[in-house]
Design a protein around this motif. Structure first.
Motif, mmCIF file in Angstrom:
data_model
loop_
_atom_site.group_PDB
_atom_site.id
_atom_site.type_symbol
_atom_site.label_atom_id
_atom_site.label_comp_id
_atom_site.label_asym_id
_atom_site.label_seq_id
_atom_site.Cartn_x
_atom_site.Cartn_y
_atom_site.Cartn_z
ATOM 1 N N MET A 125 0.838 -1.180 0.000
ATOM 2 C CA MET A 125 0.000 0.000 0.000
ATOM 3 C C MET A 125 0.882 1.242 0.000
ATOM 4 N N VAL A 126 0.803 1.966 -1.062
ATOM 5 C CA VAL A 126 1.574 3.201 -1.100
ATOM 6 C C VAL A 126 0.607 4.366 -0.992
ATOM 7 N N LEU A 127 0.791 5.135 0.004
ATOM 8 C CA LEU A 127 -0.080 6.281 0.187
ATOM 9 C C LEU A 127 0.712 7.518 -0.183
ATOM 10 N N ALA A 128 0.268 8.173 -1.231
ATOM 11 C CA ALA A 128 1.034 9.311 -1.722
ATOM 12 C C ALA A 128 1.016 10.461 -0.727
ATOM 13 N N GLU A 129 -0.099 10.609 -0.022
ATOM 14 C CA GLU A 129 -0.222 11.748 0.881
ATOM 15 C C GLU A 129 0.627 11.554 2.129
ATOM 16 N N ASP A 130 0.975 12.640 2.694
ATOM 17 C CA ASP A 130 1.489 12.636 4.052
ATOM 18 C C ASP A 130 2.786 11.903 4.256
ATOM 19 N N GLN A 131 3.504 11.615 3.215
ATOM 20 C CA GLN A 131 4.776 10.961 3.467
ATOM 21 C C GLN A 131 5.728 11.956 4.103
ATOM 22 N N GLU B 226 2.020 3.559 6.648
ATOM 23 C CA GLU B 226 1.858 4.964 6.295
ATOM 24 C C GLU B 226 0.540 5.436 6.899
ATOM 25 N N PRO B 227 0.373 6.732 7.077
ATOM 26 C CA PRO B 227 -0.913 7.200 7.629
ATOM 27 C C PRO B 227 -2.061 6.874 6.681
ATOM 28 N N ALA B 228 -3.224 6.600 7.244
ATOM 29 C CA ALA B 228 -4.415 6.434 6.411
ATOM 30 C C ALA B 228 -4.715 7.764 5.730
ATOM 31 N N THR B 229 -5.231 7.683 4.514
ATOM 32 C CA THR B 229 -5.562 8.917 3.796
ATOM 33 C C THR B 229 -6.962 9.373 4.164
ATOM 34 N N PHE B 230 -7.253 10.576 3.789
ATOM 35 C CA PHE B 230 -8.593 11.133 3.978
ATOM 36 C C PHE B 230 -9.629 10.247 3.268
ATOM 37 N N ARG B 231 -9.237 9.741 2.096
ATOM 38 C CA ARG B 231 -10.126 8.866 1.316
ATOM 39 C C ARG B 231 -10.505 7.623 2.127
ATOM 40 N N HIS B 232 -9.519 7.053 2.811
ATOM 41 C CA HIS B 232 -9.810 5.901 3.663
ATOM 42 C C HIS B 232 -10.776 6.262 4.787
ATOM 43 N N LEU B 233 -10.490 7.386 5.433
ATOM 44 C CA LEU B 233 -11.258 7.753 6.632
ATOM 45 C C LEU B 233 -12.712 8.046 6.295
ATOM 46 N N ARG B 234 -12.936 8.676 5.136
ATOM 47 C CA ARG B 234 -14.309 9.101 4.846
ATOM 48 C C ARG B 234 -15.203 7.952 4.394
ATOM 49 N N GLN C 148 -3.097 8.889 15.316
ATOM 50 C CA GLN C 148 -4.193 7.948 15.064
ATOM 51 C C GLN C 148 -4.343 7.629 13.578
ATOM 52 N N ARG C 149 -3.987 8.572 12.733
ATOM 53 C CA ARG C 149 -4.018 8.251 11.293
ATOM 54 C C ARG C 149 -2.965 7.204 10.951
ATOM 55 N N VAL C 150 -1.807 7.315 11.576
ATOM 56 C CA VAL C 150 -0.782 6.301 11.311
ATOM 57 C C VAL C 150 -1.229 4.943 11.880
ATOM 58 N N MET C 151 -1.878 4.968 13.039
ATOM 59 C CA MET C 151 -2.364 3.715 13.607
ATOM 60 C C MET C 151 -3.436 3.069 12.715
ATOM 61 N N VAL C 152 -4.313 3.899 12.139
ATOM 62 C CA VAL C 152 -5.302 3.367 11.197
ATOM 63 C C VAL C 152 -4.568 2.745 10.007
ATOM 64 N N VAL D 67 -10.361 -0.360 12.804
ATOM 65 C CA VAL D 67 -10.855 -1.656 12.312
ATOM 66 C C VAL D 67 -11.958 -1.421 11.278
ATOM 67 N N ALA D 68 -12.829 -0.453 11.550
ATOM 68 C CA ALA D 68 -13.907 -0.162 10.597
ATOM 69 C C ALA D 68 -13.342 0.359 9.275
ATOM 70 N N VAL D 69 -12.303 1.190 9.360
ATOM 71 C CA VAL D 69 -11.689 1.708 8.133
ATOM 72 C C VAL D 69 -11.071 0.556 7.329
ATOM 73 N N ALA D 70 -10.449 -0.389 8.042
ATOM 74 C CA ALA D 70 -9.839 -1.531 7.344
ATOM 75 C C ALA D 70 -10.911 -2.387 6.674
ATOM 76 N N ILE D 71 -12.026 -2.586 7.358
ATOM 77 C CA ILE D 71 -13.111 -3.385 6.770
ATOM 78 C C ILE D 71 -13.689 -2.671 5.548
ATOM 79 N N ALA D 72 -13.876 -1.350 5.673
ATOM 80 C CA ALA D 72 -14.412 -0.584 4.539
ATOM 81 C C ALA D 72 -13.486 -0.677 3.331
#
Ligand SMILES: [Zn+2]
Length: 645
Positions: free
Chosen positions: A1-7, A107-115, A152-156, A197-202
């Motif tokens: 998983m490469v997350l372009a944001e927030d590196q 890497e931190p979860a992106t905004f796309r993941h969170l929403r 918490q974004r990195v933990m997600v 966990v919910a973000v991972a399931i989504a």
């Protein structure tokens, strides 16, 4: 998983001191120096594992770990041990159980993941000042708010990565963070901002994974946020055993078990054994998340249950055996991929429950007993010390520098060259040590963004180090004076700690942390770290150990975690004191000694505090002298009886 944001670590408040100098490149994520954080594993072995066949997988569990140093969020007044994950990895690494490529960096979860899980209104609101006040329950400085979001974004991101690893290998992947189960779609509660966990399931659903998913939540607290997020989803079963049900109980697929009161092993394990297997049998999940919270443990700092270490381990092993292999004695056709997250666990011991459990996973079911938190701190500091070359500490030129020194070029400058602490550490070398060990980060978390170090090397009584909380040097946090002592203990060269002051001038005394003799302000809670630093200094300077002469009973009593009395008669005296003062709070006990209220039973005379050298042996020869039969025989000879009047 490469997350372009927030590196590159958005909002990382701390510029590593070593940046641009030295070889380490800072203590950022998985900095190349860090022995326990190898680079991200390659997926190629996943194929290898799958080819090895199903039967083998049941018995040979591959275990992957996910960890980032960005999980280490220090917050003022928090009971959460920010270094829990690091301690677990340090322990597993020290046992030799951790494979070279077993640790993966998220890497931190992106905004796309969170929403996919959280509403836009909620996510937007997090940028407002004070937005986290309701989540954490108290007013927070903005810099900390930013760091909570970042952490918490990195933990997600960690739980996302662990989920992929578990599914890819069909084995076990552990995120050494996460379990933020009180986060709902449109609000966060009790320190949980994003529901990992919910973000991972989504994310799985988004990528086409249709299998049923079971979330086993054995954190002490109700997994209310997660249950609410999947209340209408028949493909996700949320299973929670907890001390108090908070959320709604109308989810279509949920098991809710509340056990009230101060629960002990029997009732807890019975609930797990009774309730979990039928759910697995009926629901037939294809992926399991396990929130292995350690807050049910008896010594948890906020938990009200009384589960023993053996009970916690039994719980964890039962869950794994249910998911991975056996259900009521029958072997499952294929073990279910298992993603584990840490969830709750408060106080300096929380890491040990997880460490014990994970060592059993890595060691074919046989757990290894983790050391104390003090011991693991020293292990970690010694690891870190190996990553710092002597010339980084001393500031001396290395061979590659043509052998020229300032004296050769400009003789006049040599006289002004700053001298070194104990003849060894340059100021910058000491700063590097404090930065790499995480001590400066912890100081910053107490609300001192610019800790400033100072040496005072002109006093014949010893070299002094001072650490201030600010650049103008108005708030003194740590002051220590050291010298090398070859006289106090015969035939031993020791690092003598003349005194050590550690204080937080912005903290106030509380009934739980009352003022002790000699204290102007409350302490910093950094004693294990500073002791470990001093021991590492003994290693560096090839000294036999650390020497300290405590001025008060409470300091000696605290110090006994690390130090032993050089003279067996002093050891006998302190043991007698401890016996006489048994049951008293430390502050009262130490006042009793100061006020000469302790009496020698034989003579009837009151005893007073006396000068008694204590040592931490670093070399074996000193260790032998202050432990063992001969020492104990002398302690027994000097035995005395004291009583409190
Ligand atoms: Zn909890």
């Amino acid at each position: 998983m490469v997350l372009a944001e927030d590196q590159g670590g958005k909002g990382r408040a701390v510029a590593p001191l070593s940046r641009g100098g030295g070889r380490g490149g800072g203590r950022g994520d998985g900095g190349e120096g860090s022995a326990i954080l190898p680079p991200v594993g390659t997926p190629s072995r996943i194929g290898r594992w799958l080819r090895k066949g199903r039967r083998k997988l049941i018995h040979r569990n591959q275990v992957d770990f996910v960890y980032s140093q960005r999980y280490q969020l220090e917050l003022p007044g928090a009971t959460y041990d920010s270094r829990r994950g690091e301690r677990i990895l340090t322990f597993l690494d020290s046992t030799g159980l951790l494979g070279r490529r077993a640790v993966h960096r998220p890497e931190p979860a992106t905004f796309r993941h969170l929403r996919r899980v959280h509403t836009d209104e909620y996510l937007d609101s997090l940028n407002q000042p004070g937005a986290l006040t309701t989540v954490v329950g108290y007013q927070l400085a903005e810099e900390f708010a930013d760091r909570i979001l970042e952490t918490q974004r990195v933990m997600v991101g960690g739980t996302l990565l662990a989920t992929r690893l578990a599914l890819g290998s069909r084995c076990i992947a552990i995120n050494l963070g996460g379990g933020l189960h009180h986060a709902f779609a449109s609000r966060g509660e009790r320190f949980c901002v994003f529901n990992d966990v919910a973000v991972a399931i989504a994310e799985l659903r988004e990528t086409g994974f249709q299998g049923k998913i079971l979330v086993i939540d054995l954190d002490l607290h109700d997994g209310d946020g997660t249950r609410s997020l999947f209340a209408g989803d028949a493909t996700v079963h949320t299973f929670s055993i907890h001390n108090q049900t908070n959320g709604a109980d109308d989810a279509v697929e949920a098991t809710i078990v509340e056990i009230a009161g101060s629960v002990q092993d029997e009732a807890y394990l019975e609930a797990v054994r009774e309730r979990l297997p039928p759910v697995l049998e009926r629901f037939q999940p294809e992926l399991v998340f396990y929130l292995a919270g350690s807050d049910p443990a008896a010594d948890d700092q906020i938990g009200n249950w009384k589960i023993s270490a053996a009970g916690m381990l039994e719980r964890d092993r039962f869950v794994v055996s249910c998911v991975r292999g056996r259900v009521r004695g029958r072997e499952r056709r294929l073990p279910i991929p298992l993603a584990i997250v840490l969830a709750g666990g408060y106080g300096m011991n929380a890491w040990r429950y997880n460490a014990r459990f994970f060592s059993a996973l890595l060691n074919r079911g046989r757990p290894l007993e983790p050391p104390t938190t003090e011991e693991i701190t020293l292990v970690r500091f010694r690891q870190l010390a190996r990553e710092i070359a002597p010339h980084e500490l001393t500031g001396e030129a290395t061979e590659g520098d043509w052998g020229l020194t300032a004296d050769d070029i400009l003789p006049g400058i040599a006289a002004q060259r700053p001298r070194r602490l104990l003849g060894y550490y340059s100021l910058q070398g000491m700063e590097l040590t404090l930065e790499r060990s995480g001590i400066l980060d912890r100081i910053r978390s107490f609300g001192f963004p610019h800790p400033t170090l100072e040496f005072d090397l002109d006093n014949p009584a010893g070299d002094t180090v001072r650490l201030y909380g600010d650049e103008p040097k108005t708030e003194l946090l740590i002051e220590g004076r050291v010298r090398i002592d070859r006289a106090t203990v015969p035939d031993a060269a020791l690092l003598r700690l003349e005194w050590l002051l550690m204080q937080n001038p912005r903290a106030t005394f509380t009934p739980q942390r009352p003022r002790l003799p000699g204290q102007k302000y409350p302490g910093l809670g950094l004693l294990p770290d500073v002791m470990a630093l001093l021991i590492v200094a003994c290693d560096r300077l090839q000294l036999d150990g650390l020497l300290f002469v405590p001025g008060h009973y409470h300091i000696a009593s605290h110090g006994r975690k690390y130090l032993r009395f050089a003279d067996p008669a002093d050891e006998a005296f302190l043991r007698a004191l401890e016996k006489a003062l048994h049951g008293l709070p430390l502050s009262e006990a130490t006042h009793a000694v100061e006020q000469n209220r302790v009496v020698d039973v034989r003579t009837g005379r009151s005893v007073s505090w006396r000068s008694m050298p204590m040592v931490v042996p670093v070399t074996e020869r000193l260790q032998e002298r202050i432990t063992g039969e001969e020492y104990e025989r002398k302690v027994a000879e000097a035995e005395m009886e004291l009583t409190l009047t």
